[in-house]
Design an enzyme around this catalytic site. Sequence first.
Site, mmCIF file in Angstrom:
data_model
loop_
_atom_site.group_PDB
_atom_site.id
_atom_site.type_symbol
_atom_site.label_atom_id
_atom_site.label_comp_id
_atom_site.label_asym_id
_atom_site.label_seq_id
_atom_site.Cartn_x
_atom_site.Cartn_y
_atom_site.Cartn_z
ATOM 1 C CE LYS A 90 9.321 2.964 -4.828
ATOM 2 N NZ LYS A 90 7.659 2.707 -3.968
ATOM 3 C CD GLN A 111 10.797 -3.783 -2.365
ATOM 4 O OE1 GLN A 111 10.353 -5.121 -1.860
ATOM 5 N NE2 GLN A 111 11.676 -3.639 -3.838
ATOM 6 C CE LYS A 114 13.036 -7.177 -5.126
ATOM 7 N NZ LYS A 114 11.945 -7.433 -5.127
ATOM 8 C CE LYS A 126 6.108 -6.813 -0.054
ATOM 9 N NZ LYS A 126 7.210 -6.345 -1.347
ATOM 10 N N GLY A 165 2.646 -0.774 -4.673
ATOM 11 C CA GLY A 165 2.459 -2.398 -4.420
ATOM 12 C C GLY A 165 2.553 -4.160 -4.616
ATOM 13 C CG ASP A 166 3.944 -7.863 -2.983
ATOM 14 O OD1 ASP A 166 5.002 -7.763 -2.938
ATOM 15 O OD2 ASP A 166 3.211 -8.472 -2.067
ATOM 16 C CB THR A 209 6.990 -6.819 -11.362
ATOM 17 O OG1 THR A 209 6.940 -5.330 -10.950
ATOM 18 C CG2 THR A 209 8.145 -7.728 -11.053
ATOM 19 C CG ASN A 240 1.221 -6.163 -11.853
ATOM 20 O OD1 ASN A 240 2.729 -6.701 -11.568
ATOM 21 N ND2 ASN A 240 0.825 -5.531 -12.414
ATOM 22 C CB SER A 385 8.370 1.438 -7.767
ATOM 23 O OG SER A 385 7.129 1.460 -8.090
HETATM 24 P P1 NDP Z 1 -0.975 -10.265 -6.971
HETATM 25 O O1 NDP Z 1 -1.993 -9.965 -5.913
HETATM 26 O O2 NDP Z 1 -1.677 -9.098 -8.173
HETATM 27 O O3 NDP Z 1 -1.073 -11.940 -7.514
HETATM 28 C C1 NDP Z 1 -0.838 -12.849 -6.921
HETATM 29 C C2 NDP Z 1 -0.962 -13.951 -7.810
HETATM 30 O O4 NDP Z 1 -0.602 -14.775 -6.787
HETATM 31 C C3 NDP Z 1 -2.355 -14.339 -7.377
HETATM 32 O O5 NDP Z 1 -2.316 -15.469 -8.601
HETATM 33 C C4 NDP Z 1 -2.336 -15.389 -6.483
HETATM 34 O O6 NDP Z 1 -3.155 -16.468 -6.440
HETATM 35 C C5 NDP Z 1 -0.933 -16.041 -5.852
HETATM 36 N N1 NDP Z 1 -0.740 -16.338 -5.171
HETATM 37 C C6 NDP Z 1 -0.435 -15.297 -3.794
HETATM 38 N N2 NDP Z 1 -0.444 -16.645 -2.639
HETATM 39 C C7 NDP Z 1 -0.354 -17.313 -2.577
HETATM 40 C C8 NDP Z 1 -0.302 -18.221 -1.821
HETATM 41 N N3 NDP Z 1 0.103 -18.588 -0.717
HETATM 42 N N4 NDP Z 1 -0.302 -19.953 -2.462
HETATM 43 C C9 NDP Z 1 -0.028 -19.665 -3.868
HETATM 44 N N5 NDP Z 1 -0.802 -18.796 -5.083
HETATM 45 C C10 NDP Z 1 -0.735 -17.045 -4.192
HETATM 46 O O7 NDP Z 1 0.215 -9.591 -6.896
HETATM 47 P P2 NDP Z 1 2.208 -9.592 -7.980
HETATM 48 O O8 NDP Z 1 1.394 -10.339 -9.009
HETATM 49 O O9 NDP Z 1 2.012 -8.405 -8.165
HETATM 50 O O10 NDP Z 1 3.675 -9.853 -7.161
HETATM 51 C C11 NDP Z 1 3.397 -11.909 -7.364
HETATM 52 C C12 NDP Z 1 4.670 -11.406 -7.062
HETATM 53 O O11 NDP Z 1 5.548 -10.666 -7.617
HETATM 54 C C13 NDP Z 1 4.459 -12.186 -5.077
HETATM 55 O O12 NDP Z 1 5.578 -12.700 -4.802
HETATM 56 C C14 NDP Z 1 5.299 -10.392 -5.430
HETATM 57 O O13 NDP Z 1 6.105 -10.274 -4.132
HETATM 58 C C15 NDP Z 1 6.465 -10.533 -6.280
HETATM 59 N N6 NDP Z 1 6.896 -8.683 -6.747
HETATM 60 C C16 NDP Z 1 5.704 -8.084 -7.090
HETATM 61 C C17 NDP Z 1 5.676 -6.722 -7.720
HETATM 62 C C18 NDP Z 1 5.101 -5.716 -7.827
HETATM 63 O O14 NDP Z 1 5.680 -4.482 -8.959
HETATM 64 N N7 NDP Z 1 3.849 -6.447 -8.033
HETATM 65 C C19 NDP Z 1 7.990 -6.876 -7.749
HETATM 66 C C20 NDP Z 1 8.691 -7.169 -7.405
HETATM 67 C C21 NDP Z 1 7.478 -8.780 -6.874
HETATM 68 P P3 NDP Z 1 -5.044 -16.129 -5.301
HETATM 69 O O15 NDP Z 1 -5.784 -15.043 -5.967
HETATM 70 O O16 NDP Z 1 -5.119 -17.220 -5.728
HETATM 71 O O17 NDP Z 1 -4.397 -15.423 -4.391
#
Ligand code: NDP
Length: 453
Positions: A90, A111, A114, A126, A165-166, A209, A240, A385
């Site tokens: 997962k 993961q 976690k 992943k 998603g991620d 999250t 997100n 999830s």
């Molecule tokens: P989204 O795609 O919804 O948002 C990602 C955000 O982070 C955007 O604002 C993006 O900006 C920014 N970002 C991405 N890559 C970079 C980078 N290299 N440098 C600077 N900013 C960056 O993703 P999520 O909100 O889902 O995920 C965010 C984090 O949370 C990740 O680390 C993910 O692994 C973690 N996470 C997410 C979960 C989930 O349920 N969604 C669960 C657990 C952890 P830009 O538009 O400029 O790319």
Amino acid sequence: MSSGAQDLVAMVKAKNPAEPEFHQAVQEVVESVWPVIEKNPAYRKARILERLVEPERVILFRVPWTNDRGEICVNRGFRIQMNSAIGPYKGGLRLHPSVNLGILKFLAFEQVFKNSLTTLPMGGAKGGSDFDPKGKSDDEVMRFCQSFMSELYRHINQFTDVPAGDIGVGGREIGYLFGQYKKLTNRFEGVLTGKGRNWGGSLIRPEATGYGAVYFAGEMLGTKGQTLQGKTCLVSGSGNVSQYTVEKLIHLGAKAVTLSDSNGCIHDPAGIDTKKLAWVMDLKNVRRGRIEEYAKQFRGSEYTPIERGATSNPVWDIKADCAFPSATQNEINGKDAQNLLRNGVGLVAEGANMPTTPEGVDLFLQKKILYGPGKAANAGGVATSGLEMSQNSLRMSWSREEVDGHLGRIMKSIHKSCVEASAAYGMAGNYVAGANIAGFVKVADAMLDQGIW
Ligand code: NDP
């Protein structure tokens, strides 16, 4: 680090060259759990750590698709099935140009621990692709997702591996992926989580999250007799996790004053309220614009771009009480950590995965601030999830209150496990050690029970 632990890390580095994020994640876990290995010769004899750092299966595939101009594009797809000792694989799918094997291996490795912490029966995985959804039309994203699933479907199902998603994968992408899976297999099943509400998705999954990270922060503050009420908070990212972190902070009477993306950050000293957050959600989720536009929309707020080659991130150089890194890995380096501490931040709860470099982590631990690593603080997403999978199996759907109640209890239990595990090994208050040890023991014991595989 003891010499046994050093040897193991050196072996991982030699065997997996050019994968610095994977090395970083392995080193942190090995350092934390080494006292447990030394106390339990059975783990050593069964070579549990050596087996844990080797994925059970890595799937790498070509993803060809056609853009709106009729040109053929080729991306690379991945799924890392890391460990299935305590349940089906997962973990999320990430679509971002930076995606490579090492980044996905670090994420899959994290993961495993976690998912173990959530108390639910889920192994770790992943996946994703170096496809960049930014600037692509809905049709292009759909064609990419269909091509990606045309290979991935062979390797997943509700009992084997359940992606989610991620970064770059939200409700739209999960919909296209699910549609293609259903067409290819002729099965309507809970093979993906984060699905739409009308077709098997769980209430609270999109929020989970971010909400979970804030609940975890509340638990940490509780150990000092404090709450989030009135606290000024820095939040990075604007996707997100960031959006729902801000939403829950508002619910609990805290003030979120920043958001960011890879180009820069906004600072709104008056606080991002419910109305402004709704505008951000429309900007990011519907219009797919950049956070820079916030400063043009709301008076009193300011946008600071991130210069190319900058050695620190402006989002971490603002006076505040708490920080919620919610964008990506290694977004807080040693300098950023110093800035946070100098600006009075006493709590860091990681919504993102591994957002702090080892130098930053060392500083937080030395200063003994409340530091909740991603493995624990952002586990609410995968936990919910897991709850979506339960509802799919039962063919039922629970109310918002029911799912949120489960989420709150799970975050409480993760916090308790971290506190107890760190105290048991003489590292009270160290949530990094606590999360790694508590997550590790459950998986290690399951591996012992199941023999050599
Ligand atoms: P989204 O795609 O919804 O948002 C990602 C955000 O982070 C955007 O604002 C993006 O900006 C920014 N970002 C991405 N890559 C970079 C980078 N290299 N440098 C600077 N900013 C960056 O993703 P999520 O909100 O889902 O995920 C965010 C984090 O949370 C990740 O680390 C993910 O692994 C973690 N996470 C997410 C979960 C989930 O349920 N969604 C669960 C657990 C952890 P830009 O538009 O400029 O790319």
